[in-house]
Design an enzyme around this catalytic site. Structure first.
Site, PDB file in Angstrom:
ATOM      1  CG  ASP A  45       5.285 -19.563  -0.315  1.00  9.42           C
ATOM      2  OD1 ASP A  45       5.458 -18.458   0.225  1.00  9.42           O
ATOM      3  OD2 ASP A  45       6.060 -20.013  -1.179  1.00  9.42           O
ATOM      4  CE1 TYR A 162      -1.253 -29.559 -10.533  1.00 11.55           C
ATOM      5  CE2 TYR A 162      -3.278 -28.753  -9.543  1.00 11.55           C
ATOM      6  CZ  TYR A 162      -2.578 -29.736 -10.207  1.00 11.55           C
ATOM      7  OH  TYR A 162      -3.211 -30.902 -10.541  1.00 11.55           O
ATOM      8  CE  LYS A 164       9.566 -23.921 -11.957  1.00 11.91           C
ATOM      9  NZ  LYS A 164       9.896 -25.346 -11.724  1.00 11.91           N
ATOM     10  CB  ALA A 184      -2.695 -35.261 -18.251  1.00 15.73           C
ATOM     11  CD  GLN A 222      -5.430 -22.939   1.271  1.00  7.19           C
ATOM     12  OE1 GLN A 222      -5.452 -22.358   0.200  1.00  7.19           O
ATOM     13  NE2 GLN A 222      -5.342 -22.291   2.416  1.00  7.19           N
TER      14      GLN A 222
HETATM   15  P1  NAP Z   1       0.813 -28.472   0.067  1.00  6.02           P
HETATM   16  O1  NAP Z   1       0.436 -29.570  -0.874  1.00  6.02           O
HETATM   17  O2  NAP Z   1       1.039 -28.768   1.500  1.00  6.02           O
HETATM   18  O3  NAP Z   1       2.139 -27.713  -0.457  1.00  6.02           O
HETATM   19  C1  NAP Z   1       2.358 -27.382  -1.741  1.00  6.02           C
HETATM   20  C2  NAP Z   1       3.772 -26.781  -1.897  1.00  6.02           C
HETATM   21  O4  NAP Z   1       3.613 -25.655  -2.759  1.00  6.02           O
HETATM   22  C3  NAP Z   1       4.443 -26.284  -0.603  1.00  6.02           C
HETATM   23  O5  NAP Z   1       5.799 -26.624  -0.671  1.00  6.02           O
HETATM   24  C4  NAP Z   1       4.253 -24.780  -0.687  1.00  6.02           C
HETATM   25  O6  NAP Z   1       5.311 -24.043  -0.068  1.00  6.02           O
HETATM   26  C5  NAP Z   1       4.316 -24.566  -2.169  1.00  6.02           C
HETATM   27  N1  NAP Z   1       3.703 -23.331  -2.644  1.00  6.02           N
HETATM   28  C6  NAP Z   1       2.518 -22.785  -2.288  1.00  6.02           C
HETATM   29  N2  NAP Z   1       2.333 -21.651  -2.979  1.00  6.02           N
HETATM   30  C7  NAP Z   1       3.416 -21.481  -3.780  1.00  6.02           C
HETATM   31  C8  NAP Z   1       3.801 -20.506  -4.716  1.00  6.02           C
HETATM   32  N3  NAP Z   1       3.012 -19.474  -4.999  1.00  6.02           N
HETATM   33  N4  NAP Z   1       4.981 -20.669  -5.364  1.00  6.02           N
HETATM   34  C9  NAP Z   1       5.771 -21.714  -5.111  1.00  6.02           C
HETATM   35  N5  NAP Z   1       5.484 -22.682  -4.227  1.00  6.02           N
HETATM   36  C10 NAP Z   1       4.291 -22.564  -3.573  1.00  6.02           C
HETATM   37  O7  NAP Z   1      -0.346 -27.391  -0.067  1.00  6.02           O
HETATM   38  P2  NAP Z   1      -0.418 -25.911   0.467  1.00  6.02           P
HETATM   39  O8  NAP Z   1       0.840 -25.549   1.197  1.00  6.02           O
HETATM   40  O9  NAP Z   1      -1.730 -25.727   1.127  1.00  6.02           O
HETATM   41  O10 NAP Z   1      -0.437 -25.137  -0.929  1.00  6.02           O
HETATM   42  C11 NAP Z   1      -1.490 -25.270  -1.830  1.00  6.02           C
HETATM   43  C12 NAP Z   1      -0.892 -25.151  -3.184  1.00  6.02           C
HETATM   44  O11 NAP Z   1      -0.249 -26.373  -3.505  1.00  6.02           O
HETATM   45  C13 NAP Z   1      -1.860 -24.947  -4.303  1.00  6.02           C
HETATM   46  O12 NAP Z   1      -2.249 -23.605  -4.428  1.00  6.02           O
HETATM   47  C14 NAP Z   1      -1.066 -25.460  -5.482  1.00  6.02           C
HETATM   48  O13 NAP Z   1      -0.369 -24.393  -6.129  1.00  6.02           O
HETATM   49  C15 NAP Z   1      -0.030 -26.373  -4.881  1.00  6.02           C
HETATM   50  N6  NAP Z   1      -0.180 -27.687  -5.468  1.00  6.02           N
HETATM   51  C16 NAP Z   1       0.783 -28.107  -6.312  1.00  6.02           C
HETATM   52  C17 NAP Z   1       0.660 -29.304  -6.977  1.00  6.02           C
HETATM   53  C18 NAP Z   1       1.733 -29.723  -7.928  1.00  6.02           C
HETATM   54  O14 NAP Z   1       2.692 -28.959  -8.089  1.00  6.02           O
HETATM   55  N7  NAP Z   1       1.590 -30.865  -8.584  1.00  6.02           N
HETATM   56  C19 NAP Z   1      -0.465 -30.117  -6.769  1.00  6.02           C
HETATM   57  C20 NAP Z   1      -1.430 -29.666  -5.898  1.00  6.02           C
HETATM   58  C21 NAP Z   1      -1.302 -28.425  -5.257  1.00  6.02           C
HETATM   59  P3  NAP Z   1       5.557 -23.972   1.499  1.00  6.02           P
HETATM   60  O15 NAP Z   1       6.272 -25.244   1.831  1.00  6.02           O
HETATM   61  O16 NAP Z   1       6.399 -22.757   1.662  1.00  6.02           O
HETATM   62  O17 NAP Z   1       4.219 -23.874   2.166  1.00  6.02           O
END
Ligand code: NAP
Length: 266
Positions: A45, A162, A164, A184, A222
């Site tokens: 993704d 994020y 979620k 938070a 990202q």
């Molecule tokens: P990453 O930190 O390398 O990966 C973040 C994870 O989020 C990967 O496993 C990615 O899936 C998954 N992901 C991305 N879009 C998604 C979606 N719409 N639904 C479910 N899972 C999803 O960063 P990245 O791959 O560049 O992705 C950036 C995204 O990371 C941001 O948009 C944000 O949503 C997410 N993020 C989450 C958190 C958190 O949950 N605490 C914190 C920071 C950022 P794949 O393995 O398939 O690529």
């Protein structure tokens, strides 16, 4: 139909990219990185997020297809061992697509300049040190004074990312909505926030007017941006949408179950 491929640097992705290129050339599809009709991503993704930003100025004519080299993702309908089936689907293409909402972000700075962004998953505003303090408006009406780590505003397709993790609801991507989640928040006798996710209607927008600190960090999917002194940020559902070529249909809730619960009962 002109095609561009965006692959991440993983070994499996590179191998799938080579196979896909050969199959596309054999099927006489022109490859065109600059002005493609279809963008095929290979990775996860996250790779599709990168491709979205690369082709954000061509959203009205580009359709995306995601190939996943691991598990199925939320933007990826194909697996890397299905390249031949994907090329066959491209040959039989009837132009069908499905589109999902995006987030429009407009930031105003103290020096009178503005920045405009589009997000596929979400945008966040946080502070690197200390508590973020911002007034929150819905449309032009004051709603609350937020104290905490930050706020996240997500699209329906971003609701499984994020948002979620912040306790947000999973939103079906057919809904034109955006969701605000707290990161938070501080809730005590002095500071009070809603302390629950908010899902806004298509004709609504949210404005943050943060206190004037220098150390804000804004994330757009990202990307991390350290803006100059922000006076206001407006979030609304964008006029643009992302289009995916629709050759197969996967039930959204099956995808959610597969990603987060797994082990379906036999
Ligand atoms: P990453 O930190 O390398 O990966 C973040 C994870 O989020 C990967 O496993 C990615 O899936 C998954 N992901 C991305 N879009 C998604 C979606 N719409 N639904 C479910 N899972 C999803 O960063 P990245 O791959 O560049 O992705 C950036 C995204 O990371 C941001 O948009 C944000 O949503 C997410 N993020 C989450 C958190 C958190 O949950 N605490 C914190 C920071 C950022 P794949 O393995 O398939 O690529």
């Amino acid at each position: 139909m002109r095609i561009a491929i965006v692959a991440n640097s993983g070994v499996k992705s590179r191998a799938a990219e080579t196979k896909l290129k050969q199959a596309l050339v054999a099927a006489k599809f022109p490859l065109d990185e600059a002005r493609p009709d279809v963008v095929i991503t290979i990775g996860g993704d996250g790779t599709l997020l990168s491709a979205f930003h690369r082709y954000a100025s061509q959203l009205n004519r580009v359709r995306f297809i995601g190939v996943h080299t691991g598990h199925l993702g939320f933007y990826t309908d194909w697996r890397d061992y299905e390249i031949d089936a994907l090329v066959e689907a491209l040959r039989n293409d009837s132009g069908e697509s499905v589109s999902y909402p995006l987030l429009d972000i407009l930031a105003d700075y103290e020096d009178g300049t503005t920045s405009h962004y589009l997000a596929l998953n979400e945008a966040t505003l946080k502070r690197t040190s200390g508590t973020m303090r911002t007034d929150v408006y819905i449309k032009e009406n004051f709603f609350e004074s937020f104290r905490g780590d930050g706020l996240c505003v997500a699209t329906p397709t971003g609701s499984t990312a994020y948002s979620k993790s912040n306790g947000g609801a999973v939103i079906h991507p057919r809904l034109d909505a955006m969701q605000v989640t707290e990161i938070a928040s501080i809730n005590n006798r002095v500071f009070r926030t809603l302390a629950a996710p908010m899902i806004l209607a298509p004709d609504e927008w949210v404005i943050l007017r943060p206190e004037p600190f220098q150390d804000y960090v804004m994330s757009i999917d990202q990307f991390t941006i350290t803006p100059q002194l922000v006076t206001a940020i407006r979030f609304r559902i964008a006029d643009e949408r992302i289009h995916f070529a629709r050759y197969r249909h996967m039930h959204f809730w099956d995808r959610v179950e597969d990603a987060f619960i797994g082990a379906k009962q036999e």
